[in-house]
Design a protein around this motif. Structure first.
Motif, PDB file in Angstrom:
ATOM      1  N   LEU A 100      52.006  46.065  30.029  1.00  0.00           N
ATOM      2  CA  LEU A 100      51.051  46.894  30.766  1.00  0.00           C
ATOM      3  C   LEU A 100      50.339  47.873  29.840  1.00  0.00           C
ATOM      4  CD1 LEU A 100      52.862  47.830  34.108  1.00  0.00           C
ATOM      5  CD2 LEU A 100      51.024  46.185  33.768  1.00  0.00           C
ATOM      6  N   LEU A 101      51.115  48.552  28.992  1.00  0.00           N
ATOM      7  CA  LEU A 101      50.526  49.563  28.106  1.00  0.00           C
ATOM      8  C   LEU A 101      49.538  48.939  27.141  1.00  0.00           C
ATOM      9  CD1 LEU A 101      50.600  52.555  27.304  1.00  0.00           C
ATOM     10  CD2 LEU A 101      52.454  52.010  25.725  1.00  0.00           C
ATOM     11  N   GLN A 162      33.783  48.325  37.344  1.00  0.00           N
ATOM     12  CA  GLN A 162      34.327  47.324  38.262  1.00  0.00           C
ATOM     13  C   GLN A 162      35.104  46.244  37.515  1.00  0.00           C
ATOM     14  OE1 GLN A 162      30.726  46.073  40.305  1.00  0.00           O
ATOM     15  NE2 GLN A 162      31.219  47.335  42.083  1.00  0.00           N
ATOM     16  N   ILE A 163      34.538  45.816  36.385  1.00  0.00           N
ATOM     17  CA  ILE A 163      35.243  44.805  35.586  1.00  0.00           C
ATOM     18  C   ILE A 163      36.547  45.361  35.032  1.00  0.00           C
ATOM     19  CG2 ILE A 163      35.079  43.384  33.497  1.00  0.00           C
ATOM     20  CD1 ILE A 163      32.100  43.134  33.993  1.00  0.00           C
ATOM     21  N   LEU A 164      36.530  46.636  34.633  1.00  0.00           N
ATOM     22  CA  LEU A 164      37.761  47.254  34.133  1.00  0.00           C
ATOM     23  C   LEU A 164      38.829  47.289  35.223  1.00  0.00           C
ATOM     24  CD1 LEU A 164      39.327  48.850  31.958  1.00  0.00           C
ATOM     25  CD2 LEU A 164      38.268  50.937  32.890  1.00  0.00           C
ATOM     26  N   GLY A 165      38.437  47.652  36.451  1.00  0.00           N
ATOM     27  CA  GLY A 165      39.405  47.659  37.546  1.00  0.00           C
ATOM     28  C   GLY A 165      39.965  46.275  37.830  1.00  0.00           C
ATOM     29  N   ALA A 166      39.092  45.253  37.825  1.00  0.00           N
ATOM     30  CA  ALA A 166      39.563  43.882  38.055  1.00  0.00           C
ATOM     31  C   ALA A 166      40.470  43.415  36.920  1.00  0.00           C
ATOM     32  CB  ALA A 166      38.371  42.943  38.199  1.00  0.00           C
ATOM     33  N   ALA A 167      40.114  43.794  35.675  1.00  0.00           N
ATOM     34  CA  ALA A 167      40.937  43.401  34.528  1.00  0.00           C
ATOM     35  C   ALA A 167      42.313  44.050  34.596  1.00  0.00           C
ATOM     36  CB  ALA A 167      40.235  43.769  33.224  1.00  0.00           C
ATOM     37  N   MET A 168      42.368  45.336  34.956  1.00  0.00           N
ATOM     38  CA  MET A 168      43.661  46.023  35.057  1.00  0.00           C
ATOM     39  C   MET A 168      44.500  45.428  36.190  1.00  0.00           C
ATOM     40  SD  MET A 168      42.923  50.033  34.279  1.00  0.00           S
ATOM     41  CE  MET A 168      42.586  50.583  32.594  1.00  0.00           C
ATOM     42  N   SER A 169      43.853  45.085  37.308  1.00  0.00           N
ATOM     43  CA  SER A 169      44.586  44.437  38.394  1.00  0.00           C
ATOM     44  C   SER A 169      45.148  43.087  37.949  1.00  0.00           C
ATOM     45  CB  SER A 169      43.665  44.263  39.596  1.00  0.00           C
ATOM     46  OG  SER A 169      44.323  43.589  40.642  1.00  0.00           O
ATOM     47  N   SER A 170      44.360  42.334  37.195  1.00  0.00           N
ATOM     48  CA  SER A 170      44.835  41.040  36.692  1.00  0.00           C
ATOM     49  C   SER A 170      45.976  41.219  35.700  1.00  0.00           C
ATOM     50  CB  SER A 170      43.681  40.276  36.034  1.00  0.00           C
ATOM     51  OG  SER A 170      42.648  40.022  36.969  1.00  0.00           O
ATOM     52  N   ILE A 171      45.896  42.269  34.883  1.00  0.00           N
ATOM     53  CA  ILE A 171      46.971  42.530  33.927  1.00  0.00           C
ATOM     54  C   ILE A 171      48.270  42.833  34.654  1.00  0.00           C
ATOM     55  CG2 ILE A 171      47.774  44.175  32.172  1.00  0.00           C
ATOM     56  CD1 ILE A 171      44.829  44.399  31.280  1.00  0.00           C
ATOM     57  N   VAL A 172      48.191  43.656  35.706  1.00  0.00           N
ATOM     58  CA  VAL A 172      49.393  43.961  36.491  1.00  0.00           C
ATOM     59  C   VAL A 172      49.948  42.693  37.133  1.00  0.00           C
ATOM     60  CG1 VAL A 172      50.272  45.223  38.494  1.00  0.00           C
ATOM     61  CG2 VAL A 172      48.695  46.345  36.915  1.00  0.00           C
ATOM     62  N   GLY A 173      49.061  41.868  37.726  1.00  0.00           N
ATOM     63  CA  GLY A 173      49.519  40.626  38.338  1.00  0.00           C
ATOM     64  C   GLY A 173      50.170  39.686  37.347  1.00  0.00           C
ATOM     65  N   TYR A 174      49.582  39.570  36.159  1.00  0.00           N
ATOM     66  CA  TYR A 174      50.143  38.692  35.131  1.00  0.00           C
ATOM     67  C   TYR A 174      51.521  39.174  34.681  1.00  0.00           C
ATOM     68  CZ  TYR A 174      50.680  36.314  30.639  1.00  0.00           C
ATOM     69  OH  TYR A 174      51.174  35.586  29.582  1.00  0.00           O
ATOM     70  N   GLN A 175      51.666  40.487  34.505  1.00  0.00           N
ATOM     71  CA  GLN A 175      52.959  41.029  34.079  1.00  0.00           C
ATOM     72  C   GLN A 175      54.011  40.890  35.179  1.00  0.00           C
ATOM     73  OE1 GLN A 175      53.711  41.876  31.031  1.00  0.00           O
ATOM     74  NE2 GLN A 175      51.611  41.529  30.344  1.00  0.00           N
ATOM     75  N   VAL A 176      53.592  40.998  36.440  1.00  0.00           N
ATOM     76  CA  VAL A 176      54.534  40.792  37.538  1.00  0.00           C
ATOM     77  C   VAL A 176      55.014  39.346  37.566  1.00  0.00           C
ATOM     78  CG1 VAL A 176      54.743  40.716  40.061  1.00  0.00           C
ATOM     79  CG2 VAL A 176      53.667  42.684  38.952  1.00  0.00           C
TER      80      VAL A 176
END
Length: 457
Positions: A100-101, A162-176
């Motif tokens: 995440l970091l 908006q792209i940053l928010g979507a990218a961070m959401s995808s990063i969280v989903g991938y790590q989960v």
């Protein structure tokens, strides 16, 4: 292993990469704002803003990301270990937070680089839309027919945010998704922790690592089903919807289009859609997996499962033929999984002839002792544990040998026993053969003979 080769230099490099980026970006923005009025030459602005933006965008991919993540995880693991008793859980959580970091840091760096490059236009720059292409109207926020540098920067900032928010959401989903995968190290069956979520997590990971064990088979199926449903929810909610929102697609519109499209496809190709749905249900329920031996219906087809495809399941028949079975057929008819067994039964009736029937009880007792002493058979304690595991819903007994009466051939000796279900077919046949040979020798030792039914052509 990469983790073993990490040194203090790698840890320092990872820390500097993650924590030095905000400082570098802040200094870069302050310097650019201070000297922005002095840079009126377009070439100089291109060199400063666009050149720096390209360098910043390429910077996240320059270091060895895997080594950086392992280095950060190695730093975070000692911080987490005092709170969890299991080392593998501490490493899992450390890898999760390190991912995440590092992911957030790289995404924020790309976001800042794009916005820094958007400042290439001078503040006094403007464009008359009446003399330009009509698609540039999207940049005209106030609708006055002219596009200014501030409007361009505001548009880039809103879109990149908006792209940053979507990218961070995808990063969280991938790590989960990575967090819920079983670890590479063996997980103990029982955890030392007194915290029930940790114990339950250990049980789930152990079941996923040992799906064929009798005590974890049912839990493994349930965990696999929940895991696949969680994959769908995470991918759709965390990794798909945010990106659809950027282009203006709302969930209601997507569901409506999907419903209309699904109806049209279903009417045009009902069999294909039915097989696809059946294949998805088989993958979710997991009644059998690749490598299992199954029987379809009333001995219609027996073979080994080679692949569970989206439309057909490929079966290697016992005659060597490769059979493609539509997934709908597997749901319509019952399927017997011959690989998943808690036990294998041995039931034999032997006719013996005695010259002195008074020796019959002695023979029955000797055969009973032979069965009780056999190391490959389920004895009373193992039978009790198996019944407790299945809640008593299993018909299995300790080894038994008894007198079953007389018939036209001789005295009937009944033998019933069970072996462990984990033993494969060929070793089971060898063990059964050895057991019956011992039974035959025992009968001969007691002065009796095995009777055979005479057949005539």
């Amino acid at each position: 292993m990469v983790e073993e080769r990490l040194s203090s230099v790698g840890v320092l490099k990872a820390a500097l990469t993650v924590f030095a980026w905000p400082v570098v970006l802040h200094l870069l923005f302050v310097t650019a704002r201070k000297y922005d009025d002095l840079l009126q030459n377009l070439l100089l602005r291109l060199l400063l803003y666009v050149g720096s933006s390209v360098v910043l965008v390429r910077l996240p991919a320059a270091p060895d990301v895997r080594s950086m993540k392992l280095a950060l995880a190695r730093v975070l693991t000692p911080m987490i270990e005092p709170f969890v008793p299991e080392t593998w859980i501490a490493r899992k959580l450390a890898g999760f937070f390190a991912g995440l970091l590092l992911g957030f840091s790289r995404a924020f760096l790309a976001f800042s680089a794009v916005n820094f490059g958007a400042r290439v236009l001078p503040k006094t720059w403007s464009l008359d839309l009446r003399k330009s292409e009509p698609y540039l109207m999207i940049l005209d926020a106030n609708g006055d027919g002219r596009v200014t540098a501030d409007e361009v920067f505001s548009f880039v900032f809103r879109l990149s945010r908006q792209i940053l928010g979507a990218a961070m959401s995808s990063i969280v989903g991938y790590q989960v998704l990575k967090l819920k995968r079983p670890p590479k190290v063996a997980v103990p069956a029982a955890s030392k922790s007194t915290f029930w979520p940790v114990r339950f997590w250990c049980r789930m990971m152990y079941a996923l690592q040992n799906p064929r064990e009798a005590k974890s088979r049912l839990l493994a199926r349930r965990v696999m089903l929940v895991s696949r449903l969680t994959d769908v929810v995470v991918v759709v909610c965390a990794m798909l919807w945010p990106w659809l929102a950027i282009v203006g697609l709302r969930p209601q519109v997507v569901l409506a289009l999907g419903g209309v499209g699904g109806l049209a496809v279903g009417l045009a190709a009902r069999n294909v859609v039915g097989n696809l749905i059946a294949g998805a249900l088989i993958q979710l329920n997991r009644p059998f997996v690749e490598g299992d031996e199954i029987r379809l219906g009333n001995d219609k087809m027996v073979g080994m499962v080679e692949e569970i495809g989206p439309i057909n399941t490929h079966l290697n028949g016992l005659d060597g033929m490769l059979v493609h079975i539509p997934n709908q057929n597997l749901l319509k008819d019952y399927v017997v999984n011959k690989t998943l067994k808690d036990f294998r039964p041995i039931r034999e009736e032997v006719r013996v002839i005695f010259s002195d029937l008074r020796k019959l009880p002695e023979l029955v007792e000797s055969l009973q002792n032979l069965l009780l002493a056999h190391e490959g058979l389920l004895q009373e304690e193992e039978v009790r544990k198996l019944k407790d595991l299945r809640g008593g819903c299993v018909k299995v007994y300790p080894p038994f040998c008894g007198f079953g009466g007389f018939d036209d051939v001789g005295a009937k000796i009944v033998i019933e026993a069970y072996t462990r279900g984990s033993i494969s077919l060929l070793p089971f046949k060898r063990m059964k053969s050895q057991l019956l040979l011992r039974v035959s020798n025992c009968i001969i030792d007691h002065g009796a003979q095995v009777a055979f039914v005479a057949t005539h052509d």
